[in-house]
Design a protein around this motif. Structure first.
Motif, PDB file in Angstrom:
ATOM      1  N   SER A  65     -28.242  38.157-109.075  1.00 19.78           N
ATOM      2  CA  SER A  65     -27.731  37.406-107.933  1.00 19.78           C
ATOM      3  C   SER A  65     -26.308  36.969-108.239  1.00 19.78           C
ATOM      4  CB  SER A  65     -28.601  36.172-107.660  1.00 19.78           C
ATOM      5  OG  SER A  65     -28.021  35.353-106.660  1.00 19.78           O
ATOM      6  N   GLY A  66     -25.398  37.260-107.307  1.00 19.89           N
ATOM      7  CA  GLY A  66     -24.010  36.888-107.526  1.00 19.89           C
ATOM      8  C   GLY A  66     -23.366  36.334-106.273  1.00 19.89           C
ATOM      9  N   GLN A  67     -22.514  35.335-106.442  1.00 26.16           N
ATOM     10  CA  GLN A  67     -21.777  34.765-105.321  1.00 26.16           C
ATOM     11  C   GLN A  67     -20.322  34.570-105.733  1.00 26.16           C
ATOM     12  OE1 GLN A  67     -21.908  30.481-103.922  1.00 26.16           O
ATOM     13  NE2 GLN A  67     -23.038  31.433-102.238  1.00 26.16           N
ATOM     14  N   LEU A  68     -19.417  35.059-104.888  1.00 25.61           N
ATOM     15  CA  LEU A  68     -17.983  34.909-105.116  1.00 25.61           C
ATOM     16  C   LEU A  68     -17.398  34.103-103.966  1.00 25.61           C
ATOM     17  CD1 LEU A  68     -15.378  35.655-106.691  1.00 25.61           C
ATOM     18  CD2 LEU A  68     -15.224  37.698-105.221  1.00 25.61           C
ATOM     19  N   GLY A  69     -16.788  32.966-104.285  1.00 26.17           N
ATOM     20  CA  GLY A  69     -16.171  32.118-103.273  1.00 26.17           C
ATOM     21  C   GLY A  69     -14.658  32.112-103.413  1.00 26.17           C
ATOM     22  N   TRP A  70     -13.977  32.028-102.277  1.00 29.33           N
ATOM     23  CA  TRP A  70     -12.513  32.014-102.269  1.00 29.33           C
ATOM     24  C   TRP A  70     -12.019  30.833-101.445  1.00 29.33           C
ATOM     25  CZ3 TRP A  70      -8.850  33.046 -98.218  1.00 29.33           C
ATOM     26  CH2 TRP A  70      -7.529  33.166 -98.659  1.00 29.33           C
ATOM     27  N   ASN A 130     -13.823  25.661 -90.535  1.00 26.41           N
ATOM     28  CA  ASN A 130     -13.165  24.348 -90.645  1.00 26.41           C
ATOM     29  C   ASN A 130     -12.260  24.260 -91.863  1.00 26.41           C
ATOM     30  OD1 ASN A 130     -15.944  24.385 -91.833  1.00 26.41           O
ATOM     31  ND2 ASN A 130     -15.212  22.496 -92.775  1.00 26.41           N
ATOM     32  N   GLU A 131     -12.474  25.133 -92.850  1.00 26.30           N
ATOM     33  CA  GLU A 131     -11.615  25.146 -94.035  1.00 26.30           C
ATOM     34  C   GLU A 131     -10.406  26.051 -93.843  1.00 26.30           C
ATOM     35  OE1 GLU A 131     -11.873  23.342 -96.652  1.00 26.30           O
ATOM     36  OE2 GLU A 131     -13.879  22.493 -96.455  1.00 26.30           O
ATOM     37  N   THR A 132     -10.488  26.961 -92.857  1.00 27.49           N
ATOM     38  CA  THR A 132      -9.422  27.937 -92.640  1.00 27.49           C
ATOM     39  C   THR A 132      -8.518  27.568 -91.468  1.00 27.49           C
ATOM     40  OG1 THR A 132     -10.907  29.672 -93.445  1.00 27.49           O
ATOM     41  CG2 THR A 132      -8.934  30.389 -92.258  1.00 27.49           C
ATOM     42  N   LEU A 133      -9.129  27.123 -90.369  1.00 21.52           N
ATOM     43  CA  LEU A 133      -8.388  26.844 -89.145  1.00 21.52           C
ATOM     44  C   LEU A 133      -8.126  25.352 -89.006  1.00 21.52           C
ATOM     45  CD1 LEU A 133     -10.457  29.163 -86.768  1.00 21.52           C
ATOM     46  CD2 LEU A 133      -8.397  29.743 -88.094  1.00 21.52           C
ATOM     47  N   ASN A 134      -7.152  25.014 -88.210  1.00 19.39           N
ATOM     48  CA  ASN A 134      -6.804  23.617 -87.959  1.00 19.39           C
ATOM     49  C   ASN A 134      -7.661  23.099 -86.801  1.00 19.39           C
ATOM     50  OD1 ASN A 134      -5.520  21.145 -88.044  1.00 19.39           O
ATOM     51  ND2 ASN A 134      -3.765  21.831 -86.814  1.00 19.39           N
ATOM     52  N   LEU A 135      -8.909  22.768 -87.106  1.00 18.57           N
ATOM     53  CA  LEU A 135      -9.850  22.308 -86.084  1.00 18.57           C
ATOM     54  C   LEU A 135      -9.765  20.799 -85.930  1.00 18.57           C
ATOM     55  CD1 LEU A 135     -12.965  24.487 -87.036  1.00 18.57           C
ATOM     56  CD2 LEU A 135     -11.209  24.957 -85.329  1.00 18.57           C
ATOM     57  N   PRO A 136     -10.215  20.252 -84.808  1.00 13.94           N
ATOM     58  CA  PRO A 136     -10.213  18.795 -84.622  1.00 13.94           C
ATOM     59  C   PRO A 136     -11.007  18.092 -85.718  1.00 13.94           C
ATOM     60  CG  PRO A 136     -10.662  19.924 -82.548  1.00 13.94           C
ATOM     61  CD  PRO A 136     -10.694  20.975 -83.609  1.00 13.94           C
ATOM     62  N   GLU A 137     -10.641  16.843 -86.013  1.00 15.13           N
ATOM     63  CA  GLU A 137     -11.283  16.097 -87.090  1.00 15.13           C
ATOM     64  C   GLU A 137     -12.761  15.853 -86.832  1.00 15.13           C
ATOM     65  OE1 GLU A 137      -9.225  12.527 -87.892  1.00 15.13           O
ATOM     66  OE2 GLU A 137      -7.376  13.498 -88.596  1.00 15.13           O
ATOM     67  N   TRP A 138     -13.158  15.810 -85.563  1.00 16.85           N
ATOM     68  CA  TRP A 138     -14.564  15.532 -85.279  1.00 16.85           C
ATOM     69  C   TRP A 138     -15.469  16.717 -85.563  1.00 16.85           C
ATOM     70  CZ3 TRP A 138     -16.114  18.796 -81.359  1.00 16.85           C
ATOM     71  CH2 TRP A 138     -15.141  19.259 -80.479  1.00 16.85           C
ATOM     72  N   ILE A 139     -14.883  17.874 -85.906  1.00 17.57           N
ATOM     73  CA  ILE A 139     -15.687  19.027 -86.330  1.00 17.57           C
ATOM     74  C   ILE A 139     -15.824  18.975 -87.855  1.00 17.57           C
ATOM     75  CG2 ILE A 139     -15.863  21.530 -86.422  1.00 17.57           C
ATOM     76  CD1 ILE A 139     -14.318  21.684 -83.840  1.00 17.57           C
ATOM     77  N   THR A 140     -16.996  18.581 -88.318  1.00 16.96           N
ATOM     78  CA  THR A 140     -17.240  18.460 -89.750  1.00 16.96           C
ATOM     79  C   THR A 140     -17.449  19.819 -90.393  1.00 16.96           C
ATOM     80  OG1 THR A 140     -18.326  16.352 -89.289  1.00 16.96           O
ATOM     81  CG2 THR A 140     -18.649  17.287 -91.475  1.00 16.96           C
ATOM     82  N   LEU A 141     -18.126  20.731 -89.681  1.00 16.09           N
ATOM     83  CA  LEU A 141     -18.387  22.059 -90.214  1.00 16.09           C
ATOM     84  C   LEU A 141     -18.413  23.068 -89.078  1.00 16.09           C
ATOM     85  CD1 LEU A 141     -19.383  24.032 -92.520  1.00 16.09           C
ATOM     86  CD2 LEU A 141     -21.705  23.450 -91.793  1.00 16.09           C
ATOM     87  N   GLY A 142     -17.732  24.197 -89.284  1.00 19.88           N
ATOM     88  CA  GLY A 142     -17.825  25.346 -88.392  1.00 19.88           C
ATOM     89  C   GLY A 142     -18.012  26.576 -89.251  1.00 19.88           C
ATOM     90  N   LYS A 143     -19.067  27.336 -89.019  1.00 21.47           N
ATOM     91  CA  LYS A 143     -19.430  28.400 -89.956  1.00 21.47           C
ATOM     92  C   LYS A 143     -19.931  29.636 -89.228  1.00 21.47           C
ATOM     93  CE  LYS A 143     -23.092  29.119 -93.432  1.00 21.47           C
ATOM     94  NZ  LYS A 143     -24.114  28.421 -94.219  1.00 21.47           N
ATOM     95  N   LEU A 144     -19.509  30.810 -89.693  1.00 24.42           N
ATOM     96  CA  LEU A 144     -20.042  32.098 -89.254  1.00 24.42           C
ATOM     97  C   LEU A 144     -20.655  32.781 -90.468  1.00 24.42           C
ATOM     98  CD1 LEU A 144     -17.136  33.451 -87.005  1.00 24.42           C
ATOM     99  CD2 LEU A 144     -19.225  32.313 -86.253  1.00 24.42           C
ATOM    100  N   ARG A 145     -21.803  33.453 -90.258  1.00 27.17           N
ATOM    101  CA  ARG A 145     -22.474  34.101 -91.381  1.00 27.17           C
ATOM    102  C   ARG A 145     -23.155  35.389 -90.920  1.00 27.17           C
ATOM    103  NH1 ARG A 145     -27.636  32.443 -90.141  1.00 27.17           N
ATOM    104  NH2 ARG A 145     -27.813  30.401 -89.147  1.00 27.17           N
TER     105      ARG A 145
END
Length: 799
Positions: free
Chosen positions: A497-502, A542-557
């Motif tokens: 099992s391997g995970q690579l994060g950037w 939410n870590e990549t785009l400049n989203l509003p502060e009230w968005i704590t998490l936005g994720k695609l998987r």
């Protein structure tokens, strides 16, 4: 004297006492507290973050007490504490908790600091590997232990019903002691098992976990899709239930007593009779005399204590059921001991657990059949005194002994490498007696693995990898009359099992597990090898785009994976030499959003899976040395969507409301089938849903769960139904009551109910009951026991 009359009187007296206690509690909540509460100290203040901004929704709780409140929109709070020595705990998602001793202060302002580790939200995944929840490329649903114990059932698996998207819970129509069928994202196999794999503290066990004591369970992580469960390879096609049990805590000593008492009535699925043409001895319905009020009591006691070097958890639970049919009963005893220890500055960790269970079921009616089921005669014969003669038809006894022993060793080599070795033994012995017929069986399942883990952060990259190997051994023996069987099997596997994060924005997951099977007799050893891979990708918007502060998490998987379904545990032979386990290939995509600090959470998943190489048994040709021949054929497809929406619409100092909705559809299609047909039936329906609500006001709490299914065929009837599945109305007694009883730290009392009534039911019985586990019997109802309505109370005392 009439037993039912005595039972009804006892029920009324008990409920009257409980209602009087609630009336007293309500008077306290309304402000009519005893004089001793005048000693309470009122503390006020505001909560801010390290930038000076006020924080909304921070929980402020008195340590070792149920007393708590929540900061309002301006970060302001007010709370009454028992004494100056009280300690307040300030906690909020993503921030480090702060403890403050009251002392002489009456205004306490607190600053909470962000904790990046807490923001990661660690999650237990396959093989017990812990990952950041945000980084997962597949859907996992977590059920906390409190959800299993709020309104208990003798088989705790039943308490999962309606609480998880895409998970169907069907109970055996035999009633108490009956098995439960768990179906995750539809049926995959025509001829094989459709049950999930059960894993306890990272280690697979033998069959279901329904014998465990729910008070010992910390949480259940449901790995629904192939991508989530791919690391289990050959046993993962039907999903995985990852159960994490409780253990001792460093610096904490406590005793918890739980008592659950409910009365049951056979209400859902009782047949209606005509009485216009025959009536014997003035009786209009033999059912009224055949069924009685059942009683279930579940009591458990748990002790936990721990120091920095060693922690203990010890528990005992007793379950006693008096069935709704006279002379039927169930008794179960659970013993659990767990010890964890740390050595060499916590570099070496040991974890040992022993779980022992004994269960005895007497005179439980069969789930269908003609000779051992009294309901058939009750329904077919005239209604008079015949009911009295049917009680002993089902006379018999069913005993089960089970012991699960787990051992785990973990050693931290350095900052980058850890090594772990684990093993377990799961032994089950059953003894079933019905009149002159006696059958016995015993099963031993042993599992062990070893793994090396690597983790490092280098610049913009995070690397986590696990390499390991496992071996699983099974042995079974059964005796019934003059028929004896025994056998054994072995599986060897290696996994990665391997995970690579950037930059905490993108995560790539890769897994693979290779199996070597012993259950394929007559096949070359090199053809017994099977590989199951998966790959997944996660993007945190939410870590990549400049989203509003009230968005704590936005994720695609998204993920692609391949898993298997084990072959039956016998020496399977085939002249072709090409027999394979069932293989499921699946894709899954989804998105997750958390808004306003997780005040609103949304999760959407689409999946599609195809299961090929279904196993069919055919007559062998005259030239074959075998009497039967196994072949791989068929293609079963499942596709659907799952939606989970939860939030806290109201959060004030005195009142909170939390609510959650889950919705799931599954379209099951047999794309290709061998000439020997199989049939699932459409028991899953068009869609399923569940809606839960929790209200808290001062010391009161109210919880209810409504769930249902629309569409589906059930023994020629429409299976559409909506029901009130679970209800709990509770109260936490004021801490001021225990000033002179320093041993008691808190008392909670609840009125509880399960399966209370249907808002809508188009079938004349409960569509959530089945004749027997198995693919061909899920849509059949043949003189099954009616399901029950349960009402009672729950008491929890912390010492």
């Amino acid at each position: 004297m009439n037993t039912n009359t005595n039972t009804n009187i006892s029920v009324r007296v008990m409920l009257m006492g409980v209602l009087l206690l609630f009336a007293y509690a309500f008077s306290n909540a309304a402000g009519f507290e005893p004089s001793i509460s005048q000693r309470a100290i009122v503390i006020k203040g505001t909560v801010t973050d390290d930038s000076g901004e006020t924080l909304t929704g921070v929980t402020i709780q008195v340590k070792n007490s149920p007393i708590c409140t929540i900061a309002n929109g301006e970060g302001y709070y007010s709370i009454a504490v028992p004494e100056a020595a009280s300690v307040l705990i300030f906690s909020f998602v993503g921030y480090s908790a702060v403890e403050e001793t009251v002392g002489t202060r009456r205004v306490i302002n607190v600053t909470l600091r962000e904790n990046t580790k807490l923001l990661d939200g660690l999650m237990v995944t396959a093989l017990g590997i812990v990952k950041k929840e945000e980084s997962l490329s597949y859907s996992i649903q977590v059920v906390n232990g409190d959800e299993l114990t709020r309104a208990k059932d003798p088989n705790f698996i039943n308490t999962l019903a309606g609480k998880t998207a895409g998970v169907s819970i069907l109970s055996n129509a035999a009633g108490m002691g009956g098995s439960v069928e768990v179906n995750i994202r539809g049926n995959h196999s025509v001829s094989g098992s459709n049950q999930p794999l059960y894993v306890v503290d990272g280690i697979p066990i033998n069959g279901s976990a329904n014998n465990l004591n729910p008070d010992d369970i910390e949480s259940i992580n449901i790995l629904k899709g192939a991508a989530a469960s791919a690391l289990y390879g050959n046993s993962a096609a039907n999903g995985v239930m990852v159960i994490t049990t409780k253990k001792g805590e460093e610096g904490r000593t406590g005793i918890t007593f739980n008592s659950n008492t409910t009365w049951e009535n056979a209400t859902h699925g009782r047949s209606e009779f005509q009485n216009n043409y025959i009536r014997i001895n003035g009786s209009s319905d033999g059912l009224d005399r055949f069924f009685q009020t059942g009683l279930t009591t579940i009591n458990s006691l748990a002790l936990t204590t721990g120091t920095e070097g060693m922690q203990f958890y010890l528990s005992y639970a007793n379950t006693h059921v008096k069935g709704t049919v006279e002379n039927s009963s169930l008794n179960k005893h659970n013993f659990n001991f767990r010890q964890t220890a740390n050595f060499f500055d916590k570099r070496l960790t040991t974890d040992a657990n022993i779980n022992v269970m004994y269960q005895n079921v007497k005179n439980s009616p069969s789930a269908g059949g003609y000779y051992t089921n009294p309901l058939m005669e009750l329904y077919r014969f005239p209604h008079g005194d015949v009911a009295e003669g049917l009680i002993n038809i089902q006379s018999g006894a069913d005993e089960r002994y089970r012991a699960i022993i787990n051992l785990s060793l973990s050693f931290k080599i350095n900052d980058y490498f850890d090594i772990k070795a684990r093993g377990n033994a799961d032994f089950i012995a059953n003894n079933y007696e019905l009149r002159e017929i006696n059958s016995q069986d015993n099963n031993l399942n042993a599992y062990s693995d070893a793994m090396l883990a690597y983790h490092q952060t280098a610049g913009d990259f995070e690397i986590n990898a696990t390499l390991g190997a496992a071996i699983q051994y099974a042995r079974w023996k059964s005796m019934a009359a003059d028929f004896h069987t025994n056998g054994r099997s072995e599986e060897q596997s290696a996994f990665l099992s391997g995970q690579l994060g950037w930059r905490k924005q993108l995560y790539l997951d890769v897994t693979g597990r290779n199996y070597w099977l012993s259950s394929l007799g007559g096949i070359r050893y090199e053809d017994r090898e099977f590989f199951y891979p998966s790959v997944g990708l996660t993007w945190l918007l939410n870590e990549t785009l400049n989203l509003p502060e009230w968005i704590t998490l936005g994720k695609l998987r998204g993920a692609w994976s391949k898993v298997g379904n084990s072959l039956p545990p016998y020496n399977i032979t085939t002249p072709s030499g090409e027999l394979r386990p069932e293989r499921t290939t699946a894709i899954e995509v989804g998105t997750e959003w958390r808004l306003w600090g997780s005040r609103l959470v949304f999760d959407f998943t689409y999946y599609k899976s195809n299961t090929r190489d279904q196993l069919f048994m055919l007559p062998a040709t005259s030239e074959s040395p075998y009497t039967i021949n196994y072949v791989n054929a068929s293609n079963v497809q499942n596709q659907g969507i799952e939606i989970m929406l939860s939030g806290s619409p109201v959060m004030t100092e005195e009142f909170t409301w939390k609510t959650g909705v889950n919705f799931a559809t599954n379209k099951n299609k047999i794309v290709e089938l061998h000439s020997e047909p199989g049939y699932f039936g459409n028991t899953s329906g068009d869609f399923n849903f569940g809606w839960n609500n929790t209200f808290n006001y001062k010391g009161f709490n109210l919880y209810f769960l409504v769930d249902g299914r629309f569409g589906g065929e059930y023994y020629l009837y429409d299976a559409t139904n909506i029901r009130l599945r679970e209800l709990s109305w509770g109260y936490s007694l004021p801490q001021s009551l225990f000033y002179n009883a320093h041993v008691i730290k808190g008392v909670e009392l609840s009125l509880i109910g399960r399966n209370l009534f249907f808002f809508l039911n188009k079938a004349p019985y409960d569509p959530d009951t089945i004749l027997l586990q198995g693919n061909g019997l899920q849509d059949i109802h043949a003189f099954g026991m009616p399901s029950t309505r349960s009402l009672g109370f729950h008491l929890k005392v912390n010492f």
